[in-house]
Design a protein around this motif. Sequence first.
Motif, PDB file in Angstrom:
ATOM      1  N   LEU A 109     -39.393 -20.727   4.373  1.00 58.14           N
ATOM      2  CA  LEU A 109     -38.669 -21.133   5.582  1.00 58.14           C
ATOM      3  C   LEU A 109     -38.224 -22.579   5.508  1.00 58.14           C
ATOM      4  O   LEU A 109     -37.106 -22.926   5.911  1.00 58.14           O
ATOM      5  N   LEU A 110     -39.089 -23.456   5.007  1.00 61.80           N
ATOM      6  CA  LEU A 110     -38.727 -24.869   4.870  1.00 61.80           C
ATOM      7  C   LEU A 110     -37.542 -25.049   3.923  1.00 61.80           C
ATOM      8  O   LEU A 110     -36.631 -25.838   4.189  1.00 61.80           O
ATOM      9  N   VAL A 111     -37.558 -24.304   2.827  1.00 58.77           N
ATOM     10  CA  VAL A 111     -36.449 -24.386   1.868  1.00 58.77           C
ATOM     11  C   VAL A 111     -35.148 -23.933   2.531  1.00 58.77           C
ATOM     12  O   VAL A 111     -34.092 -24.561   2.370  1.00 58.77           O
ATOM     13  N   LEU A 112     -35.223 -22.855   3.354  1.00 60.55           N
ATOM     14  CA  LEU A 112     -34.041 -22.347   4.039  1.00 60.55           C
ATOM     15  C   LEU A 112     -33.509 -23.349   5.056  1.00 60.55           C
ATOM     16  O   LEU A 112     -32.297 -23.602   5.135  1.00 60.55           O
ATOM     17  N   ILE A 113     -34.426 -23.952   5.825  1.00 65.11           N
ATOM     18  CA  ILE A 113     -34.018 -24.938   6.829  1.00 65.11           C
ATOM     19  C   ILE A 113     -33.357 -26.140   6.176  1.00 65.11           C
ATOM     20  O   ILE A 113     -32.324 -26.641   6.632  1.00 65.11           O
ATOM     21  N   ILE A 114     -33.949 -26.619   5.097  1.00 67.18           N
ATOM     22  CA  ILE A 114     -33.386 -27.784   4.390  1.00 67.18           C
ATOM     23  C   ILE A 114     -31.999 -27.455   3.853  1.00 67.18           C
ATOM     24  O   ILE A 114     -31.059 -28.253   3.957  1.00 67.18           O
ATOM     25  N   ALA A 115     -31.854 -26.252   3.291  1.00 65.10           N
ATOM     26  CA  ALA A 115     -30.561 -25.861   2.729  1.00 65.10           C
ATOM     27  C   ALA A 115     -29.484 -25.793   3.804  1.00 65.10           C
ATOM     28  O   ALA A 115     -28.361 -26.270   3.622  1.00 65.10           O
ATOM     29  N   VAL A 116     -29.834 -25.206   4.951  1.00 64.91           N
ATOM     30  CA  VAL A 116     -28.868 -25.106   6.056  1.00 64.91           C
ATOM     31  C   VAL A 116     -28.505 -26.491   6.579  1.00 64.91           C
ATOM     32  O   VAL A 116     -27.345 -26.786   6.866  1.00 64.91           O
ATOM     33  N   SER A 117     -29.501 -27.369   6.713  1.00 68.39           N
ATOM     34  CA  SER A 117     -29.258 -28.724   7.213  1.00 68.39           C
ATOM     35  C   SER A 117     -28.342 -29.499   6.280  1.00 68.39           C
ATOM     36  O   SER A 117     -27.415 -30.185   6.718  1.00 68.39           O
ATOM     37  N   VAL A 118     -28.600 -29.402   5.005  1.00 70.08           N
ATOM     38  CA  VAL A 118     -27.763 -30.107   4.023  1.00 70.08           C
ATOM     39  C   VAL A 118     -26.325 -29.591   4.085  1.00 70.08           C
ATOM     40  O   VAL A 118     -25.364 -30.367   4.064  1.00 70.08           O
ATOM     41  N   ALA A 119     -26.188 -28.272   4.190  1.00 68.43           N
ATOM     42  CA  ALA A 119     -24.843 -27.688   4.260  1.00 68.43           C
ATOM     43  C   ALA A 119     -24.107 -28.156   5.512  1.00 68.43           C
ATOM     44  O   ALA A 119     -22.918 -28.469   5.472  1.00 68.43           O
ATOM     45  N   ALA A 120     -24.832 -28.221   6.627  1.00 72.62           N
ATOM     46  CA  ALA A 120     -24.213 -28.665   7.879  1.00 72.62           C
ATOM     47  C   ALA A 120     -23.750 -30.109   7.784  1.00 72.62           C
ATOM     48  O   ALA A 120     -22.663 -30.469   8.238  1.00 72.62           O
ATOM     49  N   VAL A 121     -24.586 -30.969   7.196  1.00 69.82           N
ATOM     50  CA  VAL A 121     -24.219 -32.381   7.041  1.00 69.82           C
ATOM     51  C   VAL A 121     -23.000 -32.528   6.152  1.00 69.82           C
ATOM     52  O   VAL A 121     -22.073 -33.298   6.442  1.00 69.82           O
ATOM     53  N   VAL A 122     -22.976 -31.770   5.060  1.00 73.48           N
ATOM     54  CA  VAL A 122     -21.838 -31.835   4.138  1.00 73.48           C
ATOM     55  C   VAL A 122     -20.555 -31.408   4.839  1.00 73.48           C
ATOM     56  O   VAL A 122     -19.506 -32.066   4.727  1.00 73.48           O
ATOM     57  N   LEU A 123     -20.624 -30.300   5.589  1.00 75.82           N
ATOM     58  CA  LEU A 123     -19.441 -29.819   6.292  1.00 75.82           C
ATOM     59  C   LEU A 123     -18.972 -30.803   7.355  1.00 75.82           C
ATOM     60  O   LEU A 123     -17.775 -31.034   7.526  1.00 75.82           O
ATOM     61  N   PHE A 124     -19.939 -31.402   8.092  1.00 77.33           N
ATOM     62  CA  PHE A 124     -19.571 -32.365   9.126  1.00 77.33           C
ATOM     63  C   PHE A 124     -18.920 -33.593   8.510  1.00 77.33           C
ATOM     64  O   PHE A 124     -17.908 -34.094   9.006  1.00 77.33           O
ATOM     65  N   ARG A 125     -19.502 -34.096   7.423  1.00 78.70           N
ATOM     66  CA  ARG A 125     -18.936 -35.275   6.765  1.00 78.70           C
ATOM     67  C   ARG A 125     -17.538 -34.992   6.238  1.00 78.70           C
ATOM     68  O   ARG A 125     -16.640 -35.832   6.307  1.00 78.70           O
ATOM     69  N   GLN A 126     -17.347 -33.775   5.718  1.00 84.03           N
ATOM     70  CA  GLN A 126     -16.025 -33.416   5.208  1.00 84.03           C
ATOM     71  C   GLN A 126     -15.025 -33.357   6.348  1.00 84.03           C
ATOM     72  O   GLN A 126     -13.900 -33.860   6.249  1.00 84.03           O
ATOM     73  N   ALA A 127     -15.438 -32.751   7.484  1.00 82.16           N
ATOM     74  CA  ALA A 127     -14.552 -32.667   8.644  1.00 82.16           C
ATOM     75  C   ALA A 127     -14.251 -34.048   9.190  1.00 82.16           C
ATOM     76  O   ALA A 127     -13.139 -34.345   9.616  1.00 82.16           O
ATOM     77  N   GLU A 128     -15.266 -34.919   9.184  1.00 84.91           N
ATOM     78  CA  GLU A 128     -15.080 -36.276   9.673  1.00 84.91           C
ATOM     79  C   GLU A 128     -14.066 -37.022   8.805  1.00 84.91           C
ATOM     80  O   GLU A 128     -13.197 -37.748   9.298  1.00 84.91           O
ATOM     81  N   THR A 129     -14.183 -36.812   7.499  1.00 85.58           N
ATOM     82  CA  THR A 129     -13.245 -37.449   6.557  1.00 85.58           C
ATOM     83  C   THR A 129     -11.827 -36.936   6.766  1.00 85.58           C
ATOM     84  O   THR A 129     -10.853 -37.680   6.692  1.00 85.58           O
ATOM     85  N   ASP A 130     -11.727 -35.619   7.034  1.00 86.70           N
ATOM     86  CA  ASP A 130     -10.404 -35.008   7.239  1.00 86.70           C
ATOM     87  C   ASP A 130      -9.811 -35.339   8.594  1.00 86.70           C
ATOM     88  O   ASP A 130      -8.663 -35.024   8.864  1.00 86.70           O
ATOM     89  N   GLY A 131     -10.637 -35.931   9.463  1.00 88.93           N
ATOM     90  CA  GLY A 131     -10.146 -36.278  10.793  1.00 88.93           C
ATOM     91  C   GLY A 131     -10.142 -35.124  11.768  1.00 88.93           C
ATOM     92  O   GLY A 131      -9.485 -35.167  12.802  1.00 88.93           O
ATOM     93  N   THR A 132     -10.906 -34.065  11.468  1.00 87.86           N
ATOM     94  CA  THR A 132     -10.934 -32.906  12.355  1.00 87.86           C
ATOM     95  C   THR A 132     -12.010 -33.003  13.423  1.00 87.86           C
ATOM     96  O   THR A 132     -12.076 -32.172  14.319  1.00 87.86           O
ATOM     97  N   VAL A 133     -12.890 -33.984  13.345  1.00 88.61           N
ATOM     98  CA  VAL A 133     -13.871 -34.233  14.395  1.00 88.61           C
ATOM     99  C   VAL A 133     -13.821 -35.710  14.742  1.00 88.61           C
ATOM    100  O   VAL A 133     -13.541 -36.548  13.887  1.00 88.61           O
ATOM    101  N   PRO A 134     -14.067 -36.065  16.000  1.00 83.84           N
ATOM    102  CA  PRO A 134     -14.023 -37.475  16.380  1.00 83.84           C
ATOM    103  C   PRO A 134     -15.198 -38.239  15.798  1.00 83.84           C
ATOM    104  O   PRO A 134     -16.313 -37.728  15.714  1.00 83.84           O
ATOM    105  N   THR A 135     -14.970 -39.477  15.394  1.00 84.09           N
ATOM    106  CA  THR A 135     -16.049 -40.306  14.870  1.00 84.09           C
ATOM    107  C   THR A 135     -16.728 -41.064  15.997  1.00 84.09           C
ATOM    108  O   THR A 135     -17.764 -41.654  15.807  1.00 84.09           O
ATOM    109  N   ASP A 136     -16.158 -41.045  17.180  1.00 86.32           N
ATOM    110  CA  ASP A 136     -16.731 -41.747  18.319  1.00 86.32           C
ATOM    111  C   ASP A 136     -16.631 -40.848  19.545  1.00 86.32           C
ATOM    112  O   ASP A 136     -15.563 -40.402  19.908  1.00 86.32           O
TER     113      ASP A 136
END
Length: 230
Positions: free
Chosen positions: A39-66
């Motif tokens: 379960l810990l491995v699954l949670i960590i994997a999902v969290s990392v994926a979410a952070v990567v996707l958010f950072r990518q969206a932030e870079t693309d300007g699809t989510v507000p930075t503020d």
Amino acid sequence: MNEPLDENTDTANAEAQAPQTERTRPPRKLKFNLIVAALLVLIIAVSVAAVVLFRQAETDGTVPTDSGPVAEGPLKAYATGALAKLETHAAPRPIEDISFLDGEGKTVKLSDFKGRVVVLNVWATWCAPCKVEMPTLANLQKGYDPQKVLVLPLSIDKAEDKAAVEKELKLSEGLPVYMDSEIQPMSKWGIVGMPTTIILNTNGQEVARLSGEAKWDAPEVKALLDALAK
């Protein structure tokens, strides 16, 4: 005459027929630890994926930075000091015309105040920050002819609480009583918390709004209203 059973054979048969013992079963603690680890491995994997996707969206300007208010358009320079939380618009926005009651119980409409700059403050007697900022709104009104710049405090208290509304406003001399017990500002003006103050230009359009408490008798507020009243 029966031959005596071989002792070793008897023991082996007994062990084969006996139910599985704790020695031969995987320890329960080990099973639990394996499940927790998975379960810990699954949670960590999902969290990392979410952070990567958010950072990518932030870079693309699809989510507000503020997530704070956005100051844009010709009035953005006034979003400073006491008005640091002011949200200004690129262009004036229409605001739905609603009816409410004045201090005498007469029905008035928001559109009745066209031709003046309006500081429309939505508040309630049970809102502590609303009461804190009310004297500064009264001070603001004292500096202007209400036929040119009007501070309009709109209470969303219940109709039976009118006496409490009047009592609170008496502490801030110069402010009129207006009430909307139907709480229309929440649904029709998109207000989610109080106090919220909406600035209207002389055409009755929304040009800015501020969510939360502010010091309304500060110099930057006067500068904004003077610019709108020209």
